[in-house]
Motif scaffolding. Structure first.
Motif, mmCIF file in Angstrom:
data_model
loop_
_atom_site.group_PDB
_atom_site.id
_atom_site.type_symbol
_atom_site.label_atom_id
_atom_site.label_comp_id
_atom_site.label_asym_id
_atom_site.label_seq_id
_atom_site.Cartn_x
_atom_site.Cartn_y
_atom_site.Cartn_z
ATOM 1 N N LEU C 2 94.272 -18.098 70.442
ATOM 2 C CA LEU C 2 94.078 -16.681 70.138
ATOM 3 C C LEU C 2 92.985 -16.477 69.095
ATOM 4 O O LEU C 2 92.306 -15.445 69.085
ATOM 5 N N GLU C 3 92.813 -17.473 68.215
ATOM 6 C CA GLU C 3 91.834 -17.308 67.139
ATOM 7 C C GLU C 3 90.410 -17.110 67.679
ATOM 8 O O GLU C 3 89.570 -16.524 67.018
ATOM 9 N N LEU C 4 90.180 -17.543 68.921
ATOM 10 C CA LEU C 4 88.844 -17.395 69.495
ATOM 11 C C LEU C 4 88.459 -15.922 69.669
ATOM 12 O O LEU C 4 87.288 -15.567 69.696
ATOM 13 N N ALA C 5 89.493 -15.065 69.774
ATOM 14 C CA ALA C 5 89.223 -13.639 69.972
ATOM 15 C C ALA C 5 88.802 -12.962 68.682
ATOM 16 O O ALA C 5 88.365 -11.820 68.690
ATOM 17 N N LYS C 7 86.616 -14.259 66.484
ATOM 18 C CA LYS C 7 85.274 -14.640 66.052
ATOM 19 C C LYS C 7 84.281 -14.091 67.057
ATOM 20 O O LYS C 7 84.223 -14.550 68.191
ATOM 21 N N GLY C 8 83.547 -13.063 66.639
ATOM 22 C CA GLY C 8 82.608 -12.489 67.595
ATOM 23 C C GLY C 8 81.417 -11.874 66.908
ATOM 24 O O GLY C 8 81.408 -11.688 65.688
ATOM 25 N N SER C 9 80.429 -11.539 67.719
ATOM 26 C CA SER C 9 79.212 -10.937 67.173
ATOM 27 C C SER C 9 79.496 -9.496 66.764
ATOM 28 O O SER C 9 80.575 -8.968 66.997
ATOM 29 N N LYS C 10 78.505 -8.873 66.176
ATOM 30 C CA LYS C 10 78.660 -7.485 65.761
ATOM 31 C C LYS C 10 78.878 -6.586 66.980
ATOM 32 O O LYS C 10 79.725 -5.694 66.990
ATOM 33 N N LYS C 11 78.111 -6.872 68.054
ATOM 34 C CA LYS C 11 78.242 -6.088 69.278
ATOM 35 C C LYS C 11 79.672 -6.148 69.808
ATOM 36 O O LYS C 11 80.227 -5.152 70.270
ATOM 37 N N TYR C 12 80.244 -7.349 69.741
ATOM 38 C CA TYR C 12 81.622 -7.538 70.212
ATOM 39 C C TYR C 12 82.553 -6.614 69.452
ATOM 40 O O TYR C 12 83.395 -5.927 70.047
ATOM 41 N N TRP C 13 82.395 -6.567 68.127
ATOM 42 C CA TRP C 13 83.305 -5.752 67.328
ATOM 43 C C TRP C 13 83.061 -4.265 67.538
ATOM 44 O O TRP C 13 84.001 -3.468 67.552
ATOM 45 N N GLY C 360 91.948 6.482 78.703
ATOM 46 C CA GLY C 360 92.610 5.686 77.672
ATOM 47 C C GLY C 360 93.213 4.421 78.251
ATOM 48 O O GLY C 360 93.113 3.337 77.665
ATOM 49 N N ILE C 361 93.836 4.557 79.424
ATOM 50 C CA ILE C 361 94.440 3.368 80.043
ATOM 51 C C ILE C 361 93.351 2.416 80.527
ATOM 52 O O ILE C 361 93.486 1.198 80.421
ATOM 53 N N TYR C 362 92.254 2.988 81.027
ATOM 54 C CA TYR C 362 91.105 2.136 81.367
ATOM 55 C C TYR C 362 90.650 1.354 80.126
ATOM 56 O O TYR C 362 90.339 0.173 80.206
ATOM 57 N N ALA C 363 90.626 2.048 78.987
ATOM 58 C CA ALA C 363 90.160 1.399 77.766
ATOM 59 C C ALA C 363 91.125 0.295 77.340
ATOM 60 O O ALA C 363 90.703 -0.759 76.874
ATOM 61 N N ILE C 364 92.431 0.535 77.513
ATOM 62 C CA ILE C 364 93.400 -0.515 77.197
ATOM 63 C C ILE C 364 93.153 -1.722 78.091
ATOM 64 O O ILE C 364 93.133 -2.880 77.632
ATOM 65 N N GLY C 365 92.928 -1.445 79.377
ATOM 66 C CA GLY C 365 92.623 -2.528 80.306
ATOM 67 C C GLY C 365 91.373 -3.282 79.873
ATOM 68 O O GLY C 365 91.358 -4.521 79.822
ATOM 69 N N ALA C 366 90.331 -2.530 79.524
ATOM 70 C CA ALA C 366 89.073 -3.162 79.121
ATOM 71 C C ALA C 366 89.263 -3.984 77.859
ATOM 72 O O ALA C 366 88.700 -5.071 77.715
ATOM 73 N N LEU C 367 90.081 -3.482 76.943
ATOM 74 C CA LEU C 367 90.335 -4.194 75.687
ATOM 75 C C LEU C 367 91.025 -5.525 75.948
ATOM 76 O O LEU C 367 90.614 -6.577 75.432
ATOM 77 N N ILE C 368 92.071 -5.480 76.769
ATOM 78 C CA ILE C 368 92.799 -6.718 77.071
ATOM 79 C C ILE C 368 91.880 -7.691 77.802
ATOM 80 O O ILE C 368 91.843 -8.886 77.510
ATOM 81 N N THR C 370 88.633 -7.841 77.650
ATOM 82 C CA THR C 370 87.639 -8.371 76.714
ATOM 83 C C THR C 370 88.210 -9.525 75.899
ATOM 84 O O THR C 370 87.606 -10.604 75.804
ATOM 85 N N VAL C 371 89.392 -9.286 75.335
ATOM 86 C CA VAL C 371 90.003 -10.311 74.490
ATOM 87 C C VAL C 371 90.284 -11.575 75.291
ATOM 88 O O VAL C 371 89.959 -12.695 74.866
ATOM 89 N N LEU C 372 90.856 -11.406 76.489
ATOM 90 C CA LEU C 372 91.201 -12.575 77.300
ATOM 91 C C LEU C 372 89.942 -13.342 77.721
ATOM 92 O O LEU C 372 89.904 -14.576 77.657
ATOM 93 N N TYR C 373 88.912 -12.600 78.147
ATOM 94 C CA TYR C 373 87.688 -13.262 78.579
ATOM 95 C C TYR C 373 86.996 -13.936 77.394
ATOM 96 O O TYR C 373 86.400 -14.997 77.521
ATOM 97 N N LYS C 374 87.081 -13.296 76.244
ATOM 98 C CA LYS C 374 86.502 -13.892 75.040
ATOM 99 C C LYS C 374 87.127 -15.260 74.774
ATOM 100 O O LYS C 374 86.431 -16.235 74.485
#
Lengths: 262, 131, 393
Positions: C2-5, C7-13, C360-368, C370-374
């Motif tokens: 999980l710690e990999l999620a 550590k990211g670039s500024k764009k990521y955040w 909003g639900i799309y954004a939740i999906g995108a957030l999850i 993003t984190v998983l792919y990261k």
């Protein structure tokens, strides 16, 4: 007291497990009686109207115009606290009127006689013998009683509206908002609904339980008959024997219990 | 590890937040309210089941009642004392509210204290308050 | 891992924070809906399911589509997909979570959600839908996570994971079949009452899911050190092509049956969607666009030179995704409700708050996602980085 308390808790435990009605009554029956003490339990009222399968026959020959239907619809609306919402999308209807071509969608033809063409027809839940709404409900909030009445348990409905998609007669309404502000005079004897649950005609189950006929039947001056379809001697069976009757969309196999004499 | 200070600070903040409800409510304790019985209820002396039982179990009673009334059309309750009652929360004289006619003094008093908000009254119509 | 999620670039955040703010805004709209009721949406007595349920249907498809990278690897030992199965599984997880959220926001009484479990009703398809979706979610989390962790530790994943992977392969078509059964068994709804609905749903799912995967893979190649692989992307593109052809073919079968039989209750819905009915025609441009998008998608994907050009491929995938989205996420549900069983026409147009909640639900999906792919790509980069150092030494 300890004993009744124990049996009651047992009963509660069973009913919350959702095992349904009969175990509840079994516990009641088993909870006492041996030592001569009265047993706690539930029962129907002595004056309750009962049937094997309730049905309705609407004699449309006795109606001429909208004015004839109004008192019937009003009686239901008033007694069941049905809100009058201005926004058509949020309408709540238990019994209403519509034209022949909309009510009997498969029977319409262009040369139909003038009277039928313009006559308003009463539309309500058909209390189907094989109801699709009951089949799809994920919580048994809508269910068919042993006497054929298809009911809503407003306490249990989660508002998924699967039943509205399933009903082939458009008989169900959803509370898109709190209905309370839109009820002109409240009838204290009957609850209103809350936002987020589905509702529909209940064949006046609450009136049958106390020995009264449905409100629309009472208000119809004999144009609507109500009785036991399984009883060959009943008024509805007599009407069905001696008149040609039609039902809505019988080809779907839902088995509507509302018949129309045209 | 040089994070000792951070950890201690974090712990203090956590403890402060976790115990906030206690600090916030300190000195505000109210005595347990006693629901007021209406004249009619006083005259009847006994509810459908003994008082202590009703006190602790009325919600279960109502839950079972609503199931058997709505789903089985059974409307009569035979209590353990052998008396028959109409099973209904709010429909007229022969109902819970027919006797306990003052919702504010009877129901709300304890419910507010216990901070419970049953949704009975979203649908069932409470008797008019006497002014 | 999980710690990999974290550590990211500024764009990521920036991306994470903007997603969170969309979610926050949508949540405020949802609180409004909770307070007022579903009346803030465009749904009505006649069109009792709208945008929410339509998105549920579409994203069940996306979730099921993830299996298209898992299946060839595990069943046909197609080694090339080995490096990207986790992308399929990690796409399925947010998709299923979105589905569950769409069900919840669609409920009139969400606090009573547990009634579905307290009063289990096996004759209700919704009961089964709840079970298959939750199980599919669990399968993908367990399989995806364990396979990735094994890869990170340079060991082979345990045997029981393989068993669960096989289960998830069978499960993927099941979730979409059950979702189709929500609709196609309803009497009096001619539009859905067709045995081809489940196959059609699956075909569209196996086009939409992998086309999204291709777009994600191309994106990953551009912004990270991990390359999902040219061969992998081309294989996926072929899957999309044939699934899309099947989807259009099934639809045309439906069109033939409906219009050759001339049964009005089946015909009127397609007429409404594609030509308008009695002056109601809000969906007509959308539906024809969907058809055009899917046709363009097929042409671009079938011609090898076009498909092999990755810029063209990206465009084709956008067309495929948009086309299937309109087809299923827009027309499929409201089309079934108009006209209503009494042949009245009341159109459904979603409202702004409804769209915000959906977003909003799309954004939740995108957030999850993003984190998983990261995390997944972090692991991939680690192992390839390790390889690089080895090669250099």
């Amino acid at each position: 007291m300890e004993k009744s308390r124990r049996s009651f808790l047992k009963l509660v435990g069973i009913s919350t497990l959702g095992l349904g009605a009969s175990p509840v009554l079994d516990v009641f029956a088993a909870s006492g009686g041996h030592d001569g003490k009265p047993k706690a339990g539930v029962s129907k009222r002595l004056n309750a109207l009962t049937a094997k399968r309730w049905g309705m026959v609407i004699d449309t020959r006795k109606f001429e115009s909208k004015e004839d239907l109004e008192p019937i619809i009003d009686a239901c609306n008033k007694i069941h606290n049905i809100p009058k919402l201005e926004n058509k999308r949020h309408e709540v209807m238990w019994i209403w009127e519509d034209e022949y071509k909309h009510v009997f969608t498969h029977r319409e033809h262009e040369f139909i006689d003038e009277r039928i063409k313009h006559l308003p027809f009463l539309v309500l839940c058909n209390h189907c013998e094989n109801p699709a709404c009951v089949r799809v409900c994920p919580t048994k909030a809508t269910f068919k009683r042993e006497d054929g009445i298809v009911l809503m348990d407003f306490h249990r409905c989660i508002g998924c509206r699967f039943c509205m998609a399933a009903c082939p007669y458009g008989s169900r309404s959803f509370n898109f908002r709190d209905p309370r502000p839109f009820i002109k005079e409240e009838n204290k004897e009957f609850p209103t609904r809350m936002k987020g649950v589905v509702e529909k005609c209940n064949f006046c189950a609450e009136r049958l339980a106390v020995g009264k006929m449905p409100a629309c039947v009472e208000a119809s001056n004999g144009a609507i008959a109500f009785g036991d379809l399984e009883d060959p001697e009943s008024e509805v069976r007599e009407l069905l024997r001696s008149n040609y009757t039609i039902r809505r969309k019988p080809d779907l196999g839902a088995g509507p219990s509302v018949y129309y004499i045209v | 590890m040089n994070d000792k200070n951070k950890i201690v600070a974090g712990l203090i903040i956590f403890a402060a937040i976790a115990t906030f409800p206690f600090w916030y409510n300190m000195g505000k304790a109210v005595p347990v309210p006693e629901p007021k019985l209406s004249e009619k209820a006083k005259a009847a002396k006994v509810c459908v089941e003994p008082k202590e039982f009703m006190k602790s179990e009325h919600m279960q009673v109502l839950d079972v009642w609503r199931d058997v009334v709505v789903r089985n059309a059974d409307r009569v309750y035979l209590s353990s004392s052998g008396k028959e009652y109409n099973m209904s929360l709010s429909s007229g004289e022969e109902s819970c509210m027919g006797c306990h006619s003052d919702k504010v003094e009877f129901c709300d008093k304890c419910h507010n204290y216990a901070s419970v908000d049953p949704y009975c009254w979203d649908c069932h119509i409470a008797p008019k308050e006497k002014k | 891992m999980l710690e990999l999620a974290f550590k990211g670039s500024k764009k990521y955040w920036v991306w994470i924070v903007s997603l969170c703010s969309v979610i926050g805004f949508a949540f405020i709209c949802y609180l409004w809906q909770l307070g007022f009721g579903l009346g803030i949406t465009g749904m009505s007595r006649d069109v009792s399911w709208g945008f929410y349920i339509a998105q549920l249907t579409f994203f069940v498809g996306v979730a099921a589509g993830g299996v298209m990278v898992v299946l060839p690897y595990y069943l046909h030992d197609y080694k090339a997909f080995g490096r990207i199965t986790v992308l399929g599984e990690f796409l399925a997880i947010p998709a299923v979570i979105m589905c569950l959220l769409f069900v919840i926001v669609d409920l009139g009484q969400p606090m009573r959600l547990l009634n579905v479990i307290l009063y289990p009703t096996p004759n209700s398809v919704l009961f089964w839908d709840m079970i298959v979706l939750n199980v599919y979610l669990l399968l993908n989390i367990v399989v995806g996570w364990n396979v990735l962790e094994a890869e990170r530790n340079n060991v082979k994943y345990p045997g029981w994971v393989k068993f669960l992977a096989y289960t998830s392969i069978v499960w993927a078509p099941a979730i979409h079949t059950v979702t189709a059964f929500l609709y196609c068994g309803l009497p009096g709804r001619g539009f859905w009452m067709t045995a081809i609905l489940a196959p059609r749903f699956l075909a569209s799912a196996f086009a939409a899911g992998p086309s999204l995967l291709i777009l994600l893979a191309l994106f990953i190649r551009n912004v990270t050190k991990f390359d999902p692989g040219k061969e992998q992307i081309q294989s996926l593109a072929k899957i999309v092509a044939y699934a899309l052809i099947l989807n259009v073919f099934f639809f045309l079968c439906e069109v033939f049956v409906v219009f050759y039989s001339q049964i009005p209750s089946h015909m009127s819905h397609l007429q409404y969607l594609f030509a308008g009915l009695h002056g109601h025609n809000a969906y007509v441009p959308w539906m024809w666009s969907a058809m055009a998008f899917m046709t363009i998608g097929i042409i671009l994907l079938v011609i090898p030179t076009a498909r092999k050009n990755e810029s063209v491929l990206a465009v084709a995938c956008i067309f495929v995704f948009a086309g299937t989205w309109i087809d299923k996420g827009l027309g499929m549900i409201s089309g079934g409700f108009v006209p209503n069983p009494l042949h009245h026409i009341n159109e459904y147009i979603p409202t702004i708050p409804e769209l915000v909640i959906t977003l909003g639900i799309y954004a939740i999906g995108a957030l999850i996602l993003t984190v998983l792919y990261k995390i997944a790509i972090g692991v991939k980069e680690e192992s390839s980085g390790a390889k690089d150092t080895c090669e250099s030494c």
